[in-house]
Design a protein around this motif. Structure first.
Motif, PDB file in Angstrom:
ATOM      1  N   VAL A 299       0.990  -1.462   0.114  1.00 20.28           N
ATOM      2  CA  VAL A 299       0.297  -0.202   0.143  1.00 20.28           C
ATOM      3  C   VAL A 299       0.526   1.614   0.106  1.00 20.28           C
ATOM      4  O   VAL A 299       0.640   2.257  -0.895  1.00 20.28           O
ATOM      5  CB  VAL A 299      -1.209  -0.299   1.129  1.00 20.28           C
ATOM      6  N   PRO A 300       1.650   1.057   0.556  1.00 16.68           N
ATOM      7  CA  PRO A 300       2.860   2.428   0.576  1.00 16.68           C
ATOM      8  C   PRO A 300       2.809   3.031  -0.362  1.00 16.68           C
ATOM      9  O   PRO A 300       3.230   4.535  -1.237  1.00 16.68           O
ATOM     10  CB  PRO A 300       3.607   2.484   1.540  1.00 16.68           C
ATOM     11  N   GLY A 301       3.254   2.475  -1.107  1.00 15.40           N
ATOM     12  CA  GLY A 301       4.349   2.750  -3.225  1.00 15.40           C
ATOM     13  C   GLY A 301       3.506   1.576  -3.732  1.00 15.40           C
ATOM     14  O   GLY A 301       3.488   2.168  -5.012  1.00 15.40           O
ATOM     15  N   ILE A 302       1.997   2.069  -3.906  1.00 15.95           N
ATOM     16  CA  ILE A 302       1.214   1.556  -4.816  1.00 15.95           C
ATOM     17  C   ILE A 302       1.058   3.031  -5.860  1.00 15.95           C
ATOM     18  O   ILE A 302       0.090   4.382  -4.624  1.00 15.95           O
ATOM     19  CB  ILE A 302      -0.228   0.352  -4.773  1.00 15.95           C
ATOM     20  N   PHE A 303       0.612   3.419  -6.765  1.00 15.39           N
ATOM     21  CA  PHE A 303      -0.005   4.433  -7.812  1.00 15.39           C
ATOM     22  C   PHE A 303      -1.098   3.880  -8.938  1.00 15.39           C
ATOM     23  O   PHE A 303      -0.093   3.263  -9.699  1.00 15.39           O
ATOM     24  CB  PHE A 303       1.211   5.349  -7.910  1.00 15.39           C
TER      25      PHE A 303
END
Length: 359
Positions: A299-303
């Motif tokens: 989640v912290p690195g999804i775009f």
């Protein structure tokens, strides 16, 4: 349309051809005179582009190092992963913007040189240099803060926008915002200057959406959307849903959904998809609410990069994911096998195929 003895009706043939990939379509045009005639008609071109808009993809630029030539990976929900080449440009380029099947690329060795190309048909146009470039420079690194591409398929026209804070040579930036707009019909640039106090992060620069004849960017902090009307060269501020603005711990990403502005809101546990139902009155509607529990570690690195009513494409540091909205299933489409110096979301663009003659 007519039918011929022993053959399918023309309308059936047109519907089949309209669902072929561009490369397969161009091969099919050589099969017989009838197929060539049908696929060259204006009605067919319009139909093909309408069908193609329903299949949004992700184009990712992957490079082992900034010095080496990058490769383009296309993730397609229908046909899987394939590699595209821009070798027909005869230059080392970086993809700066994407719209309706066209790419705007900037030359890496020769700053100020831009191309607009259709990677499927391998057609391209080298844009003329702007006369403003020798006397002004964009701040702070000589590159445009914003690069936008607007492509109107119905009239076969495109615009390229280069915008940023500028300074006259030898002087400090004065706070004005210079905007250069290229018009494919006139093959010329036009310039207008305004005052902008907005800031754009690196991710905001990539998130540009062309709808309603305007280009749209999110400002840093996700306080509102800044749009540029390409018909009258006017900037406009567009509000976001209140929940996106005021709820702490959220990230917002600007994408398109069926010709409408859409904002995908990412929190620790949820992904919410908003769509603008009324562009003039700026009315937003919550379309979907997706649990992120099964990909919690990502989640912290999804775009989010692109979407349709059926799926959403997202990029992480090393992967391209697709979320199937009906079945609620997540799937990995592509994964970097080497140590790419930049995360995939940094160079990922929404993409779709089209028939557009850009030369």
């Amino acid at each position: 349309m007519n039918s011929r003895d022993g053959f399918l009706p023309d309308e059936v043939i047109i519907q089949v051809l309209a669902r072929l990939p561009v490369k397969s379509l161009f091969r099919a045009k050589t099969v017989c005179k009838l197929w060539y005639k049908l696929s060259s008609d204006k009605y067919f071109v319009q139909l093909y582009n309408e069908v193609a808009t329903k299949n949004s993809m992700v184009l990712v630029e992957v490079s082992d190092s900034p010095e080496l030539k990058s490769s383009l990976i296309c993730a397609d929900n229908l046909r899987g992963v394939s590699e595209l080449s821009l070798d027909f440009l005869k230059d080392r380029v970086k993809v700066r913007a994407s719209c309706n099947g066209l790419l705007c690329c900037s030359s890496i060795p020769d700053k100020g040189v831009y191309y607009v190309c259709n990677p499927m048909t391998r057609e391209f146009r080298l844009l003329p240099r702007s006369r403003e470039r020798p006397v002004t420079r964009f701040y702070p690194d000589g590159e445009a803060t914003l690069v936008g591409l607007g492509c109107n398929l119905s009239v076969q026209k495109f615009n390229v926008v280069l915008a940023g804070y500028h300074r006259t040579f030898g002087h400090r930036p004065d706070g004005t915002f210079i905007c250069m707009v290229f018009d494919s019909d006139t093959n010329k640039w036009r310039k207008f200057v305004s005052f902008q106090d907005d800031r754009f992060t690196l991710m905001n620069r990539n998130q540009v959406v062309f709808v309603h004849g305007s280009l749209h960017w999110l400002t840093s902090g996700c306080s509102y959307i800044l749009s540029l009307d390409l018909n009258c060269d006017v900037w406009r501020k567009i509000s976001l849903p209140d929940e996106v603005i005021y709820r702490a711990g959220n990230r917002a990403h600007l994408v398109e959904l069926d010709g409408c502005l859409s904002v995908i809101q990412i929190s620790e546990a949820w992904m919410k998809i908003w769509a603008m139902k009324d562009y003039e009155s700026e009315q937003w509607h919550l379309e979907d609410r997706v649990s992120l529990r099964c990909i919690r570690g990502m989640v912290p690195g999804i775009f989010p990069i692109s979407q349709t009513r059926e799926y959403v494409f997202l990029a992480t540091y090393k992967q391209v994911l697709v979320y199937q909205r009906k079945s609620r299933v997540w799937k990995e489409m592509y994964s970097v096998k080497n140590s790419s110096p930049l995360p995939l979301w940094f160079s990922a663009h929404a993409f779709r195929t089209s028939i557009f003659l850009c030369n």
